[in-house]
Scaffold this active site. Structure first.
Site, PDB file in Angstrom:
ATOM      1  N   HIS B 115       0.834  -1.206   0.000  1.00  0.00           N
ATOM      2  CA  HIS B 115       0.000   0.000   0.000  1.00  0.00           C
ATOM      3  C   HIS B 115       0.868   1.255   0.000  1.00  0.00           C
ATOM      4  CE1 HIS B 115      -2.911   2.850   2.194  1.00  0.00           C
ATOM      5  NE2 HIS B 115      -3.367   2.700   0.966  1.00  0.00           N
ATOM      6  N   HIS B 139      -7.433   7.619  -4.472  1.00  0.00           N
ATOM      7  CA  HIS B 139      -7.829   6.225  -4.649  1.00  0.00           C
ATOM      8  C   HIS B 139      -8.843   6.052  -5.781  1.00  0.00           C
ATOM      9  CE1 HIS B 139      -6.329   6.180  -0.465  1.00  0.00           C
ATOM     10  NE2 HIS B 139      -5.953   4.954  -0.763  1.00  0.00           N
ATOM     11  N   ARG B 210      -0.763  22.898  -0.787  1.00  0.00           N
ATOM     12  CA  ARG B 210      -0.614  21.472  -0.584  1.00  0.00           C
ATOM     13  C   ARG B 210      -1.369  21.127   0.705  1.00  0.00           C
ATOM     14  NH1 ARG B 210      -1.216  16.557  -0.153  1.00  0.00           N
ATOM     15  NH2 ARG B 210       0.476  15.041  -0.425  1.00  0.00           N
ATOM     16  N   CYS B 257       7.101  21.855  -1.691  1.00  0.00           N
ATOM     17  CA  CYS B 257       6.636  20.492  -1.448  1.00  0.00           C
ATOM     18  C   CYS B 257       7.745  19.521  -1.823  1.00  0.00           C
ATOM     19  CB  CYS B 257       5.392  20.210  -2.273  1.00  0.00           C
ATOM     20  SG  CYS B 257       4.788  18.526  -2.052  1.00  0.00           S
ATOM     21  N   TYR B 392       7.197  11.289   3.108  1.00  0.00           N
ATOM     22  CA  TYR B 392       8.242  12.313   3.112  1.00  0.00           C
ATOM     23  C   TYR B 392       9.599  11.784   3.557  1.00  0.00           C
ATOM     24  CZ  TYR B 392       4.263  15.306   2.300  1.00  0.00           C
ATOM     25  OH  TYR B 392       3.142  15.873   1.757  1.00  0.00           O
TER      26      TYR B 392
END
Lengths: 541, 541
Positions: B115, B139, B210, B257, B392
């Site tokens: 996942h 998703h 973000r 980001c 991250y």
């Protein structure tokens, strides 16, 4: 405000005002009041294709000079004879600058801007370069002598020719025979790569040596360290007093020469400087006292806005009496990690490494870690030293050999970027396919205490990678890693190839990585080469 | 101690003990006592050639499942009907983990390790994923639904099928229509590249967004900020009290980001994540109070050895009530530059950017600069938050899509490496040869306050470079440069080509540079792409 090169328009043509382009909206005008355009000058240099090297430089120097119709081609016997007193009139403030070397007289006016050592050449203006060349023996090559001959204007009167200069290096210490000597006077030698990764802390006798001048011969009991402020000398200590007065700290820390791996960069395109291979780097445990404790004792407030830099002065001096010097920013100087060291790997620092005292600036380039330390000075400015101002700065790849080097357009090297190299096997090692694998070993390190978070190896040109196991100092975490990271691995020989490259590269705590080749980092002085390290291997079937 | 992947021996064969190799001398034994081998685990992954992408991942997931002879190919009408109470027995502690989506029942046990969001999937174990997917709309793609169908084991009883989930994002703020939306729920959008370099400080309405979750709707007068220590809540302030109580500071600082330029990395080889182009980065002037002043007021000694990290918690929460969270090392937290901000470019922070309070961590990645800040916690450990522990972090290129992600083998991203991109012209812009030049503009920035010392541009693939003029914040020096550097230039169109690339790259204060391509930095999550930025240009004759 703009130091724009004349070649600017060959690349950027019909340039308009930058302000005009970006000042289109009122929003822009509102928010843009507190910053300036063109804060840093344009660093000149034309878009030059192809490989320019030292030979090209020699050729250019001679040709340019030939155009000036001076007498490089004249026979020596026809040359004019000059007295020393005539030469003396062409000192540093004269229109034309003359120097002598042995019995030759040279007008070097047009060469000064091209001198790799910057305007240090003016120290010999109107006089003999012989005592300087005795210290900087890199001049004593066929190529340099050819350049010099290009500027010949005459012969020195036989009565004025200087006697051969005594060898200033005759009192240098004995060295370990295993060291790979890149220059003997001053002594510059690297650790044999096959031995470097055998020791997490490099044994003192195998630690690479980078000297700029003859090694001082200091009796520890006579040595004094002084700290100077604007008010004068405020601390004056013997080594014994320093040890007694302040708390001692021990730190594992790498020293790396900014020229490490220069020979590798030189393969990409010719550069100037000592041809260090990949082991002008070593790692030791240093013991000493915190620099900030010394500064505090001198009555210096390290948070005072007026103090921006801390200067260090060594006991090694050039023929004019000028000592080696360098400086670091005050923010670094007040850190936990900066020490004035007296021990290297648990014993007194050996002569070649700064006996009796050396400043250790963990995470910074070697050039700032002044040996034979005798003076500390706080200042609003950087050190004026030649090695701070006219050396150890890496130019843009746009600046080529022969271009004027505008030193003030690039900052002095302090923190080092991420580095990684394979020490074993040696390039072009022959391996048997039947062995199936090759043992490799190497090191990685990054500046600013940024720990190495991984090292990766490729045998297919960088298409695929494998992380390798790392050896690190347990006392140092990833945010404060000043010692290096060693790695060893067994790499599988790829099937069906007669030769292949082993490539290694590292990633540091700020996710900084290394460039693939020297293409974007090549610089005229060959500094800070940190491209992927490639070791070619030959496979025997 | 060694987390060695099973594929290790495919690359490194017949591995001997590392200690044996390097422990050859007594010198080694003497000096090597204080460090450990294998301090960091091996980061697994085979040497895999070729391009693996999301489609490959889908295929593998389905095929593996097919081998297990489950019912991915059976017709829906033949499927077994399950009651919700049966599904509930397959919760996170069961042998087999089930979830439902709409009226489908799925055994996802074998998918959990693959996942992309890590074990967050277990939050829905034994229950419906619908409320989670309502928040994580990534998703809702054909590919993800295909993966899910591969794990189908049955149908949910019609009486148990959950009602459609209300839109948690219906109260999100209005946005500027110019923003380029990459995902609408949660809202993720970048600044149009053609506008980004028009402003040294990005206007608030054009600042990239973000969000991880729906935007909280906080009445400033009701908001409280608390600081928690081991002793409990020691500071509890309204925004008004915070403004009155502490000195205010203003700092220009970039937010970027970690996924910026992911689409570019994806061109090299497929990665997972939101396809940000090159403008998930903006620069603003932030005003607020120093974090260390707040900590001091809470009675926290920021030099206490037990305090290693400072955690931040936002008011944005997932369906389980878990807030967004992150942490930074205490050494960063006690710096001059870290502030709890209430103003962005001189006005109250807009809702999308954290109203009323946001922590600004200059020099670090955006993910740590928590918006809608409501809680500060000091700790010996990093934040346990999903976004700190399971996101991250940039893996090695050896870890591929579908491999198990061993998050604890890589450190959380904090400081950013050096970055540079061209914003204009757009890729594949057609230019007339008669124009002779192309106007370009872009940005560069590096983490840790390391100022950009130069930016270079090439039009010949990196063979030659030219430095360009830079726009920087006058109040920030090269050692403390948290705002970005903009550049604009006119680049000459090379003669005789029908197309060419404009390449830009930067060098930071520690002489860090960018890699040429993604080859050495590619990572499965597509994070921190900072290879040379290339913009293809088409020349019309």
């Amino acid at each position: 405000m703009l130091g724009r090169g004349t070649s600017f328009n060959r690349f950027f043509r019909h340039r308009r005002q930058f302000n005009k382009l970006s000042g289109a909206t009122s929003e822009h005008q509102r928010t843009n009041e507190n910053h300036s355009y063109y804060k840093y000058a344009y660093i000149g240099g034309a878009a030059t294709a192809g490989v320019l090297g030292f030979k090209h430089f020699v050729k250019t120097a001679k040709l340019d000079h030939a155009k000036d119709e001076t007498m490089s081609e004249k026979k020596l016997e026809n040359l004019q004879i000059y007295k020393q007193e005539e030469v003396k009139k062409h000192g540093k403030d004269a229109d034309r600058i003359w120097v002598t070397y042995k019995d030759g007289v040279y007008d070097v006016t047009d060469f000064i801007a091209m001198h790799p050592g910057g305007d240090k050449i003016l120290l010999a203006a109107g006089a003999a370069v012989d005592p300087f060349w005795a210290l900087y023996s890199q001049h004593k090559t066929k190529e340099v002598l050819e350049i010099l001959e290009g500027y010949r204007i005459g012969k020195l009167d036989v009565k004025d020719v200087p006697k051969p200069v005594a060898d200033a290096f005759s009192n240098d210490p004995e060295r370990h025979p295993a060291l790979l000597v890149r220059n003997s006077k001053p002594f510059n030698a690297e650790t044999p790569p096959s031995l470097l990764t055998d020791h997490f802390y490099t044994p003192n006798e195998l630690f690479f040596v980078r000297n700029h001048l003859p090694v001082p011969d200091i009796k520890t009991e006579n040595h004094r360290l002084t700290v100077e402020t604007i008010k004068g000398k405020t601390v004056d200590l013997s080594v014994e007093e320093l040890k007694k007065k302040y708390k001692s700290y021990t730190i594992g820390s790498v020293i790396q020469c900014a020229g490490n791996r220069r020979a590798d960069m030189n393969q990409y395109k010719k550069v100037q400087g000592l041809m260090w291979e990949g082991t002008a780097i070593s790692n030791a445990e240093w013991t000493g006292v915190r620099l900030r404790d010394l500064l505090a004792d001198a009555g210096i407030d390290v948070f005072d806005d007026k103090i921006k830099h801390v200067h260090f002065e060594g006991a090694d001096v050039d023929p004019t009496g000028t000592p080696y010097g360098a400086s670091i920013p005050i923010e670094k100087a007040r850190g936990d990690e900066v020490i004035v060291a007296y021990h290297m790997n648990g014993v007194d620092i050996p002569r070649d490494h700064g006996a009796p005292l050396r400043v250790i600036v963990p995470g910074n380039v070697g050039a700032r870690q002044v040996k034979w330390l005798r003076k500390i000075i706080v200042s609003e400015k950087e050190s004026d030293s030649h090695w701070q101002q006219k050396d150890y700065r890496a130019f843009s790849p746009a600046v080529n050999i022969g271009d004027e080097l505008k030193w003030n357009t690039v900052p002095s090297i302090q923190e080092y970027p991420v580095q990684c190299a394979i020490c074993s096997p040696a390039p072009n090692t022959k391996v048997d396919r039947g062995d199936e694998t090759v043992d490799i070993s190497g090191y990685a390190w990054s500046g600013g205490g940024r720990g190495i978070i991984r090292i990766e190896v490729s045998v297919d040109g960088g298409e695929t990678w494998n992380s390798v196991e790392m050896e690190q100092e347990e006392k140092q975490d990833q945010e404060h890693m000043y010692a290096w990271t060693l790695f060893k691995a067994e790499v599988k020989i790829p099937p069906g190839v007669k030769e292949f490259n082993i490539i290694a590269k590292a990633v540091d705590r700020a996710y900084n990585t290394q460039p693939e080749t020297a293409s974007g980092i090549w610089n005229v002085r060959g500094l800070i080469h940190n491209a992927w390290h490639r070791v070619p291997i030959i496979v025997k079937d």
